[in-house]
Design an enzyme around this catalytic site. Structure first.
Site, PDB file in Angstrom:
ATOM      1  N   MET A   1     -19.316   9.193  33.119  1.00 12.89           N
ATOM      2  CA  MET A   1     -19.427   9.532  34.771  1.00 12.89           C
ATOM      3  C   MET A   1     -20.310  10.532  35.029  1.00 12.89           C
ATOM      4  O   MET A   1     -20.243  10.333  36.439  1.00 12.89           O
ATOM      5  CB  MET A   1     -18.371   9.277  34.496  1.00 12.89           C
ATOM      6  CG  MET A   1     -17.726   7.818  34.661  1.00 12.89           C
ATOM      7  SD  MET A   1     -16.690   8.973  32.448  1.00 12.89           S
ATOM      8  CE  MET A   1     -16.182   7.206  32.044  1.00 12.89           C
ATOM      9  N   PRO A   2     -21.165  10.836  34.103  1.00 10.88           N
ATOM     10  CA  PRO A   2     -22.253  11.768  35.265  1.00 10.88           C
ATOM     11  C   PRO A   2     -23.296  10.529  35.901  1.00 10.88           C
ATOM     12  O   PRO A   2     -23.494   9.919  34.824  1.00 10.88           O
ATOM     13  CB  PRO A   2     -23.356  13.141  33.531  1.00 10.88           C
ATOM     14  CG  PRO A   2     -21.898  12.540  32.542  1.00 10.88           C
ATOM     15  CD  PRO A   2     -21.690  10.851  32.960  1.00 10.88           C
ATOM     16  N   ILE A   3     -22.869  11.133  37.303  1.00 16.70           N
ATOM     17  CA  ILE A   3     -24.106  10.501  38.373  1.00 16.70           C
ATOM     18  C   ILE A   3     -25.222  11.970  38.624  1.00 16.70           C
ATOM     19  O   ILE A   3     -25.065  12.992  38.489  1.00 16.70           O
ATOM     20  CB  ILE A   3     -23.418  10.455  39.257  1.00 16.70           C
ATOM     21  CG1 ILE A   3     -22.493   8.748  38.656  1.00 16.70           C
ATOM     22  CG2 ILE A   3     -24.555   9.854  40.116  1.00 16.70           C
ATOM     23  CD1 ILE A   3     -21.834   8.171  39.841  1.00 16.70           C
TER      24      ILE A   3
ATOM     25  N   HIS B   1     -25.517   8.377  34.393  1.00 12.91           N
ATOM     26  CA  HIS B   1     -26.537   7.444  35.376  1.00 12.91           C
ATOM     27  C   HIS B   1     -27.566   8.182  36.007  1.00 12.91           C
ATOM     28  O   HIS B   1     -27.083   8.908  36.410  1.00 12.91           O
ATOM     29  CB  HIS B   1     -26.060   6.427  36.629  1.00 12.91           C
ATOM     30  CG  HIS B   1     -24.683   6.028  35.886  1.00 12.91           C
ATOM     31  ND1 HIS B   1     -23.620   6.705  35.184  1.00 12.91           N
ATOM     32  CD2 HIS B   1     -24.525   4.708  35.423  1.00 12.91           C
ATOM     33  CE1 HIS B   1     -23.070   5.496  34.867  1.00 12.91           C
ATOM     34  NE2 HIS B   1     -22.871   4.408  35.153  1.00 12.91           N
TER      35      HIS B   1
END
Lengths: 61, 61, 61, 61, 61, 61
Positions: free
Chosen positions: A1-3, A40
């Protein structure tokens, strides 16, 4: 989930952006134990007259 | 005072953006009890070569 | 691929955030034709002394 | 190390942006005791159809 | 409608933030001809171990 | 001048953040020809109840 949002000067080629996304994803995966598919990345081009440091636009330097 | 930034692929019409702003505002108002006038939304279009997932640019898929 | 950042005052419950994420996702899906699984939302809580409007902190109002 | 993002309607001249970066840097330096060279400012222009308040696009007003 | 995000090290007092919001609002109003009430500022505190420059965390310096 | 914001789940150690900042900086430097000192990275921790995908909070999964 790193953005990830990367703001940098415009002018890089699509090929440079391809390498950027690949290598930044690898860097995140190996350092904080995230899955590649969860990373992302949004690239934001900026003009030199839209960035200032020390009170001066980069286009003035 | 909710401030919302939406990053999505370019290509949506002004009419779609009109519906987006109306419906996202409604969703926020009804779920977290904010006043409609306090909801501010910024839409950021991005090119497919400015977005990467899993280490690959969306323009490559 | 819509990526959404929502900045709002702290104090909402997890249940309100659950409804927020559900309803904002629905709003985006129906207005700009995105797939539900492609909608990523980050919620940023802020203290009232970290938000200003008209030159005045919200905590002063 | 303050990093500042300013989102505003497109149409401002480079001269206005020059003054913006200079005066916002001064304001930060004098109020929170930062060094001028540590202040980084990114300006993001937005079209009126990319901003909504109260559920309505600014281009509709 | 200017929306401003300021990321800086944690530790500033509410009084410093009050002056920050007042002076940055003034700076924007006078340089790009915006109305004071339209200026929205979000302050984001960050820990020194959440900021890196030149590949090094600020907490390591 | 690349400015990078990384949003990820809380819980990473300072040591992981140290490696993250070092390796992401290297990745940017080598792929888009930036100087190491010009790369600024802000890490934003988020709770699992502050992130949603597909309309569902990560804390619900």
């Amino acid at each position: 989930m790193p953005i990830v949002h990367i703001h940098m000067f415009e002018g890089r080629s699509v090929d440079q952006k391809r390498r950027l996304v690949e290598s930044v994803t690898d860097a995140i995966v190996s350092s904080v134990d995230a899955k590649p598919d969860s990373v992302h990345i949004v690239i934001h081009d900026m003009a030199r007259h839209d960035y200032g440091e020390g009170g001066v636009l980069a286009s003035e330097d």
